[in-house]
Design a protein around this motif. Structure first.
Motif, PDB file in Angstrom:
ATOM      1  N   SER A 144      -9.065  -3.666   7.582  1.00 26.76           N
ATOM      2  CA  SER A 144      -8.041  -2.670   7.287  1.00 26.76           C
ATOM      3  C   SER A 144      -8.745  -1.349   7.024  1.00 26.76           C
ATOM      4  O   SER A 144      -9.871  -1.317   6.524  1.00 26.76           O
ATOM      5  N   CYS A 145      -8.074  -0.262   7.379  1.00 26.73           N
ATOM      6  CA  CYS A 145      -8.680   1.045   7.139  1.00 26.73           C
ATOM      7  C   CYS A 145      -7.591   2.111   7.025  1.00 26.73           C
ATOM      8  O   CYS A 145      -6.457   1.918   7.450  1.00 26.73           O
ATOM      9  N   ILE A 146      -7.982   3.218   6.440  1.00 24.84           N
ATOM     10  CA  ILE A 146      -7.150   4.418   6.408  1.00 24.84           C
ATOM     11  C   ILE A 146      -7.900   5.478   7.201  1.00 24.84           C
ATOM     12  O   ILE A 146      -9.110   5.662   7.034  1.00 24.84           O
ATOM     13  N   ARG A 147      -7.187   6.152   8.094  1.00 25.46           N
ATOM     14  CA  ARG A 147      -7.816   7.136   8.966  1.00 25.46           C
ATOM     15  C   ARG A 147      -7.317   8.548   8.658  1.00 25.46           C
ATOM     16  O   ARG A 147      -6.184   8.737   8.223  1.00 25.46           O
ATOM     17  N   TYR A 148      -8.182   9.507   8.943  1.00 24.39           N
ATOM     18  CA  TYR A 148      -7.808  10.912   8.915  1.00 24.39           C
ATOM     19  C   TYR A 148      -8.400  11.557  10.167  1.00 24.39           C
ATOM     20  O   TYR A 148      -9.609  11.444  10.417  1.00 24.39           O
ATOM     21  N   MET A 149      -7.565  12.172  10.982  1.00 24.53           N
ATOM     22  CA  MET A 149      -7.998  12.747  12.258  1.00 24.53           C
ATOM     23  C   MET A 149      -8.703  11.684  13.101  1.00 24.53           C
ATOM     24  O   MET A 149      -9.738  11.929  13.720  1.00 24.53           O
ATOM     25  N   ASP A 150      -8.133  10.481  13.080  1.00 24.06           N
ATOM     26  CA  ASP A 150      -8.618   9.334  13.850  1.00 24.06           C
ATOM     27  C   ASP A 150      -9.972   8.796  13.375  1.00 24.06           C
ATOM     28  O   ASP A 150     -10.548   7.903  13.998  1.00 24.06           O
ATOM     29  N   LYS A 151     -10.501   9.316  12.276  1.00 22.03           N
ATOM     30  CA  LYS A 151     -11.766   8.825  11.731  1.00 22.03           C
ATOM     31  C   LYS A 151     -11.488   7.964  10.514  1.00 22.03           C
ATOM     32  O   LYS A 151     -10.692   8.347   9.649  1.00 22.03           O
ATOM     33  N   PRO A 152     -12.098   6.764  10.398  1.00 23.71           N
ATOM     34  CA  PRO A 152     -11.885   5.965   9.194  1.00 23.71           C
ATOM     35  C   PRO A 152     -12.498   6.646   7.978  1.00 23.71           C
ATOM     36  O   PRO A 152     -13.648   7.085   8.019  1.00 23.71           O
ATOM     37  N   ILE A 153     -11.711   6.759   6.926  1.00 25.46           N
ATOM     38  CA  ILE A 153     -12.218   7.365   5.694  1.00 25.46           C
ATOM     39  C   ILE A 153     -12.290   6.342   4.560  1.00 25.46           C
ATOM     40  O   ILE A 153     -12.912   6.583   3.532  1.00 25.46           O
ATOM     41  N   ALA A 154     -11.645   5.181   4.780  1.00 24.55           N
ATOM     42  CA  ALA A 154     -11.705   4.078   3.818  1.00 24.55           C
ATOM     43  C   ALA A 154     -11.513   2.789   4.610  1.00 24.55           C
ATOM     44  O   ALA A 154     -10.717   2.754   5.541  1.00 24.55           O
ATOM     45  N   TRP A 155     -12.246   1.732   4.233  1.00 29.57           N
ATOM     46  CA  TRP A 155     -12.134   0.491   5.008  1.00 29.57           C
ATOM     47  C   TRP A 155     -12.590  -0.730   4.213  1.00 29.57           C
ATOM     48  O   TRP A 155     -13.279  -0.613   3.199  1.00 29.57           O
ATOM     49  N   PRO A 209       0.832  -1.213   0.000  1.00 22.78           N
ATOM     50  CA  PRO A 209       0.000   0.000   0.000  1.00 22.78           C
ATOM     51  C   PRO A 209       0.867   1.263   0.000  1.00 22.78           C
ATOM     52  O   PRO A 209       1.962   1.278   0.559  1.00 22.78           O
ATOM     53  N   LYS A 210       0.360   2.311  -0.612  1.00 27.28           N
ATOM     54  CA  LYS A 210       1.076   3.582  -0.648  1.00 27.28           C
ATOM     55  C   LYS A 210       0.771   4.443   0.569  1.00 27.28           C
ATOM     56  O   LYS A 210       1.517   5.359   0.895  1.00 27.28           O
ATOM     57  N   HIS A 211      -0.335   4.162   1.239  1.00 26.80           N
ATOM     58  CA  HIS A 211      -0.751   4.952   2.390  1.00 26.80           C
ATOM     59  C   HIS A 211      -0.666   4.116   3.663  1.00 26.80           C
ATOM     60  O   HIS A 211      -0.616   2.885   3.611  1.00 26.80           O
ATOM     61  N   ASN A 212      -0.678   4.774   4.803  1.00 22.26           N
ATOM     62  CA  ASN A 212      -0.664   4.075   6.087  1.00 22.26           C
ATOM     63  C   ASN A 212      -2.019   3.413   6.323  1.00 22.26           C
ATOM     64  O   ASN A 212      -3.060   4.071   6.258  1.00 22.26           O
ATOM     65  N   VAL A 213      -1.968   2.121   6.610  1.00 15.65           N
ATOM     66  CA  VAL A 213      -3.194   1.347   6.816  1.00 15.65           C
ATOM     67  C   VAL A 213      -3.176   0.750   8.219  1.00 15.65           C
ATOM     68  O   VAL A 213      -2.158   0.224   8.661  1.00 15.65           O
ATOM     69  N   SER A 214      -4.309   0.837   8.916  1.00 10.77           N
ATOM     70  CA  SER A 214      -4.414   0.286  10.267  1.00 10.77           C
ATOM     71  C   SER A 214      -5.641  -0.614  10.358  1.00 10.77           C
ATOM     72  O   SER A 214      -6.337  -0.842   9.360  1.00 10.77           O
ATOM     73  N   ASP A 215      -5.920  -1.108  11.567  1.00 11.33           N
ATOM     74  CA  ASP A 215      -7.093  -1.955  11.789  1.00 11.33           C
ATOM     75  C   ASP A 215      -8.276  -1.120  12.252  1.00 11.33           C
ATOM     76  O   ASP A 215      -8.107  -0.055  12.851  1.00 11.33           O
ATOM     77  N   GLY A 249      -6.804   6.496  -4.390  1.00  7.84           N
ATOM     78  CA  GLY A 249      -6.122   5.215  -4.250  1.00  7.84           C
ATOM     79  C   GLY A 249      -6.357   4.527  -2.916  1.00  7.84           C
ATOM     80  O   GLY A 249      -5.723   3.511  -2.614  1.00  7.84           O
ATOM     81  N   TYR A 250      -7.291   5.058  -2.114  1.00  6.12           N
ATOM     82  CA  TYR A 250      -7.516   4.492  -0.784  1.00  6.12           C
ATOM     83  C   TYR A 250      -8.190   3.112  -0.855  1.00  6.12           C
ATOM     84  O   TYR A 250      -7.852   2.217  -0.076  1.00  6.12           O
ATOM     85  N   ALA A 251      -9.142   2.947  -1.765  1.00  6.66           N
ATOM     86  CA  ALA A 251      -9.827   1.651  -1.885  1.00  6.66           C
ATOM     87  C   ALA A 251      -8.830   0.558  -2.255  1.00  6.66           C
ATOM     88  O   ALA A 251      -8.867  -0.556  -1.712  1.00  6.66           O
ATOM     89  N   ARG A 252      -7.944   0.889  -3.174  1.00  4.61           N
ATOM     90  CA  ARG A 252      -6.918  -0.066  -3.585  1.00  4.61           C
ATOM     91  C   ARG A 252      -6.016  -0.438  -2.400  1.00  4.61           C
ATOM     92  O   ARG A 252      -5.711  -1.610  -2.182  1.00  4.61           O
ATOM     93  N   ASP A 253      -5.627   0.546  -1.612  1.00 11.51           N
ATOM     94  CA  ASP A 253      -4.691   0.282  -0.524  1.00 11.51           C
ATOM     95  C   ASP A 253      -5.302  -0.533   0.609  1.00 11.51           C
ATOM     96  O   ASP A 253      -4.647  -1.420   1.168  1.00 11.51           O
ATOM     97  N   VAL A 254      -6.561  -0.247   0.991  1.00 11.34           N
ATOM     98  CA  VAL A 254      -7.159  -1.054   2.063  1.00 11.34           C
ATOM     99  C   VAL A 254      -7.411  -2.479   1.581  1.00 11.34           C
ATOM    100  O   VAL A 254      -7.310  -3.441   2.361  1.00 11.34           O
ATOM    101  N   THR A 255      -7.689  -2.634   0.287  1.00  7.90           N
ATOM    102  CA  THR A 255      -7.866  -3.982  -0.267  1.00  7.90           C
ATOM    103  C   THR A 255      -6.543  -4.730  -0.282  1.00  7.90           C
ATOM    104  O   THR A 255      -6.473  -5.912   0.103  1.00  7.90           O
TER     105      THR A 255
END
Length: 237
Positions: A152-163, A112-118, A185-191
């Motif tokens: 998996s999710c990508i967060r912004y200001m602690d809020k999930p914006i993609a998952w 993934p290109k972005h930081n991904v968390s749970d 590219g967030y959908a691709r990265d969480v996938t």
């Protein structure tokens, strides 16, 4: 060796075809399971009481049909050819048809290109409110999948914006990106992140996508997923 273990070993001989039912048996309470020659029927409970069936024979499927009673309403991952036999003389309350796509183990996936968390259970209500499938899921089901599945999710200001989260049969699902964060590219990265986590558990990554969902279909095929077959979820009255 108990009956459940024996049936799983039988189903694994055709793992790609049976991956849904195998994962469900392994992860949820099963209250009925039977092998009829080369066919299997499973009744178990996740968010609902579900019936899963593995069969390639009309005659064996008719025997399976005879094993159903008036409480057997919800069917999961049912192949197209099975529908006329299973729904005969019954009215379908709702039906969801999807294409099942499989990712082969030798398909290379980039990082993934972005930081991904749970995800956490605190995200469940937010995910539900932003879901396009409120008629088919509940907050409790989302909590269950976050707790017992893979996310998996990508967060912004602690809020999930993609998952994305695995469903009760192990399929990669729940894919969603908030409208204001799309085309980044967030959908691709969480996938991608979820694929890696699934593989780390020695499971086969697969998805179910409605065929008219062109964006999700392009994403999946672009990552290397291959179309397998149409499967159906439905409830009879």
């Amino acid at each position: 060796m108990n009956q459940k273990t024996e049936i799983i070993e039988f189903l694994i001989k055709d793992e790609i075809n049976n991956i849904n039912i195998i994962n469900f048996i392994e992860d949820y309470p099963i209250y009925y399971i039977e092998k009829i020659d080369d066919s299997v029927i499973v009744k178990g409970t996740s968010d609902k009481n579900w019936i899963y069936i593995s069969s390639k024979s009309e005659e064996e499927l008719k025997i399976i049909k005879s094993r159903l009673d008036n409480n057997d309403k919800n069917f999961a991952a049912i192949e197209e050819w099975m529908l006329p036999i299973l729904t005969n003389k019954n009215k379908i309350k709702w039906r969801l048809s999807t294409m099942k796509l499989i990712l082969c183990n030798d398909t290379y996936i980039v990082k993934p290109k972005h930081n991904v968390s749970d995800l956490t259970i605190n995200d469940a209500e937010f995910i539900y409110e932003n879901s396009d499938y409120k008629d088919f899921i509940s907050i409790q089901y989302i909590i269950d999948r976050i707790t017992n599945g893979i996310s998996s999710c990508i967060r912004y200001m602690d809020k999930p914006i993609a998952w994305a989260i695995t469903q009760d049969d192990g399929a990669i699902g729940f894919l969603h990106v908030l409208p204001e964060y799309r085309k980044m590219g967030y959908a691709r990265d969480v996938t991608i992140a979820l694929i890696k986590k699934v593989r780390d558990k020695n499971k086969i990554p697969f998805v179910h996508i409605e065929e008219e969902n062109e964006k999700s279909m392009r994403l999946a095929t672009g990552l290397g997923f291959k179309k397998d077959k149409v499967v159906n979820w439905f409830e009879i009255e």
